[in-house]
Design a protein around this motif. Structure first.
Motif, PDB file in Angstrom:
ATOM      1  N   ASN A 199      46.711  27.593  42.589  1.00 49.50           N
ATOM      2  CA  ASN A 199      46.020  26.603  41.760  1.00 49.50           C
ATOM      3  C   ASN A 199      44.594  27.040  41.452  1.00 49.50           C
ATOM      4  O   ASN A 199      44.094  26.812  40.343  1.00 49.50           O
ATOM      5  N   ALA A 200      43.944  27.659  42.430  1.00 50.38           N
ATOM      6  CA  ALA A 200      42.594  28.173  42.184  1.00 50.38           C
ATOM      7  C   ALA A 200      42.617  29.256  41.126  1.00 50.38           C
ATOM      8  O   ALA A 200      41.763  29.299  40.227  1.00 50.38           O
ATOM      9  N   LYS A 219      44.863  29.688  38.766  1.00 51.00           N
ATOM     10  CA  LYS A 219      45.185  29.087  37.476  1.00 51.00           C
ATOM     11  C   LYS A 219      43.966  28.395  36.870  1.00 51.00           C
ATOM     12  O   LYS A 219      43.676  28.543  35.672  1.00 51.00           O
ATOM     13  N   ASP A 220      43.227  27.646  37.693  1.00 52.31           N
ATOM     14  CA  ASP A 220      42.062  26.926  37.196  1.00 52.31           C
ATOM     15  C   ASP A 220      40.956  27.875  36.731  1.00 52.31           C
ATOM     16  O   ASP A 220      40.251  27.587  35.760  1.00 52.31           O
ATOM     17  N   ALA A 221      40.818  29.003  37.428  1.00 53.46           N
ATOM     18  CA  ALA A 221      39.739  29.933  37.103  1.00 53.46           C
ATOM     19  C   ALA A 221      40.098  30.911  35.996  1.00 53.46           C
ATOM     20  O   ALA A 221      39.214  31.516  35.380  1.00 53.46           O
ATOM     21  N   LYS A 272      41.336  30.714  32.896  1.00 57.42           N
ATOM     22  CA  LYS A 272      40.978  30.512  31.485  1.00 57.42           C
ATOM     23  C   LYS A 272      39.548  30.953  31.215  1.00 57.42           C
ATOM     24  O   LYS A 272      39.286  31.694  30.262  1.00 57.42           O
TER      25      LYS A 272
END
Length: 485
Positions: free
Chosen positions: A52-53, A55-57, A59
């Motif tokens: 999740n980290a 994926k969030d970072a 972009k």
């Protein structure tokens, strides 16, 4: 420059922390079995946080100007040069690297970072003529999103970096799971290096845990877009099955049973030099190692005499000693497996010319003659300092023998006739063939990968760039389009 600390921690979302699973992993020196450090193992919750980290970072990282990503790769290469002694010490004590092997691995890794530094500027797209009046067709190359990387223990620093550095360079987030035998050089050291170089929090994550607990979970995690794995063929097939079910891209570099072919017109002394290095570099624990030596019957006796003499003279033992060429296998389990293979080879008719024994985790350099096509030493990947010699009568028989296993990673062929060498090389079922050399070659700007059960996909240069990116077609009408209804 102070040595890195916290290398026995998980690195998730920019934080160094213990795993939450509750089990521990002892990181052992394979030469003397001393404990180097201990990890609190990661569990599935830690894996979720890591993905999740990433994926969030990802972009914001993808949209970072390419010059910034390039500078981070260059900074990482510079830091790795500055920390050469530190990382070489880790390679020697964590995976039994000799000083020569550690030197080679350090150089390879620095070169990989420099190659990766060019990738942000190589994200070219296309303009394509359209069949539709007034339509402009554009093709953009984009980062995949999140890459999962599972690394091996034999060349952990380099074989991790050859995926991680390009993946970061083109704008992906990354989750790494290093092998349990090399959690530092294959994982946390790399994380500290990129943290110091300036990779933003969350972009790169490292989870260290037992494969029985988090291995399949990492592979099947829905956030990842590609699985990069280097390791054995049986494990790779399992990863391929799980990854395929999730419709993920796969880059799998698997086992090898690599032949070195000595044709009738070869230079015997040169072939012996090449075969000694190709077999015994890092105790033969390399996917590209020369696993089988195929020799024309007219050259067999001369080759055998010279090769055995050279093998007997190789210094073996403590990898911390500068003169050592053959150090320990990764653990006692590997030693037992290799000694069992020698025993089975002898029972099948092979003859031990030298070696065949072990001292602790160090298997003595071993050469067997009289190895036939049906011998287990011919058919199986050894992953140890043991090699068998097989004879042939003709060029065609040599090619048939070279192709007579399930593997097809690397190979070598010796001849004084370059044109014949090129013609025969094309007939070898392997992703890589090296004429008048040995099978252990890896250059950052070439396509590295195998055929058959040696894997799918290619690492290196533009080929790994293509694995780590995707294409998007975008079109626009610059004049009104008429529709049929």
């Amino acid at each position: 420059m102070e040595a890195y600390t916290n290398l026995n921690k998980q690195y998730i979302a920019g934080e160094w922390t213990d795993g939450t699973e509750g089990h521990t992993l002892e990181n052992l020196n394979p030469f003397d079995d001393t404990v180097l450090n201990t990890f609190q193992g990661a569990g599935t919750d830690d894996v979720d946080k890591a993905f999740n980290a990433a994926k969030d970072a990802a972009k914001a990282w993808r949209d970072t100007p390419p010059t910034e990503r390039q500078q981070i790769m260059l900074k990482a290469a510079s830091l790795l040069q500055d920390r050469k002694d530190e990382v070489m010490e880790w390679l020697m004590k964590e995976v039994g690297s000799t000083s020569l092997k550690a030197e080679i691995e350090h150089t390879q890794t620095c070169n990989m970072l420099l190659e990766a530094a060019s990738f942000p500027m190589r994200m070219q797209g296309y303009t394509i003529p359209s069949f539709t009046p007034g339509k402009q067709s554009l093709v953009y190359r984009k980062a995949l999103g999140v890459v999962a990387m599972i690394s091996p223990w034999n060349f952990p620093l380099y074989l991790s970096m050859r995926t991680v550095a390009p993946a970061l360079a083109v704008g992906n987030g990354v989750v790494m799971k290093p092998a349990s035998q090399s959690p530092v050089t294959g994982g946390t050291f790399i994380a500290r290096l990129f943290e110091e170089a300036g990779v933003p929090r969350g972009v790169l994550n490292v989870v260290v845990g037992k494969s029985s607990i988090i291995g399949d979970y990492v592979v099947a995690h829905p956030v990842s877009n590609l699985i990069s794995f280097t390791g054995s063929t049986p494990v790779g097939k399992g990863i391929g099955k799980l990854g395929g079910e999730g419709l993920k891209k796969l880059a799998l570099e698997l086992g090898g049973n690599n032949p070195l072919v000595v044709l009738e017109d070869a230079d015997v002394a040169h072939a012996v030099d090449a075969a000694i290095f190709g077999r015994f570099m890092h105790q033969g624990q390399i996917c590209m190692s020369t696993n089988r030596i195929l020799i024309h019957e007219k050259l067999h006796d001369a080759f055998l005499e010279q090769f055995v003499a050279r093998a007997k003279a190789l210094p073996y033992g403590d990898p911390a000693k500068a003169e050592t060429v053959v150090g320990p296998l990764i653990d006692n389990k590997a030693v037992k497996r290799v000694l069992d293979l020698i025993d089975r080879a002898v029972k099948a008719g092979a003859k031990i010319e030298t070696g065949g024994e072990a001292t602790g985790n160090v298997v003595h350099p071993t050469v067997l003659s009289g190895v036939t096509k049906d011998n287990p030493l011919f058919q199986e990947e050894v992953f140890g300092p043991v090699v068998g010699l097989t004879t042939f009568k003709s060029d065609q028989e040599a090619i048939d023998l070279a192709n007579a296993t399930e593997y097809g990673l690397s190979s070598a062929l010796h001849t004084k006739d370059l044109q014949k060498g090129l013609r025969l090389a094309r007939q070898i079922e392997a992703g890589m063939v090296h004429i008048n050399d040995q099978s252990v070659n890896d250059e950052m700007n070439t396509p590295f990968g195998g055929e058959k059960n040696s894997g799918i996909g290619r690492f290196g240069g533009q080929w790994i760039l293509e694995e780590l990116t995707t294409l998007q077609w975008v079109s626009y009408q610059d004049e009104f389009r008429e529709y049929p209804f």
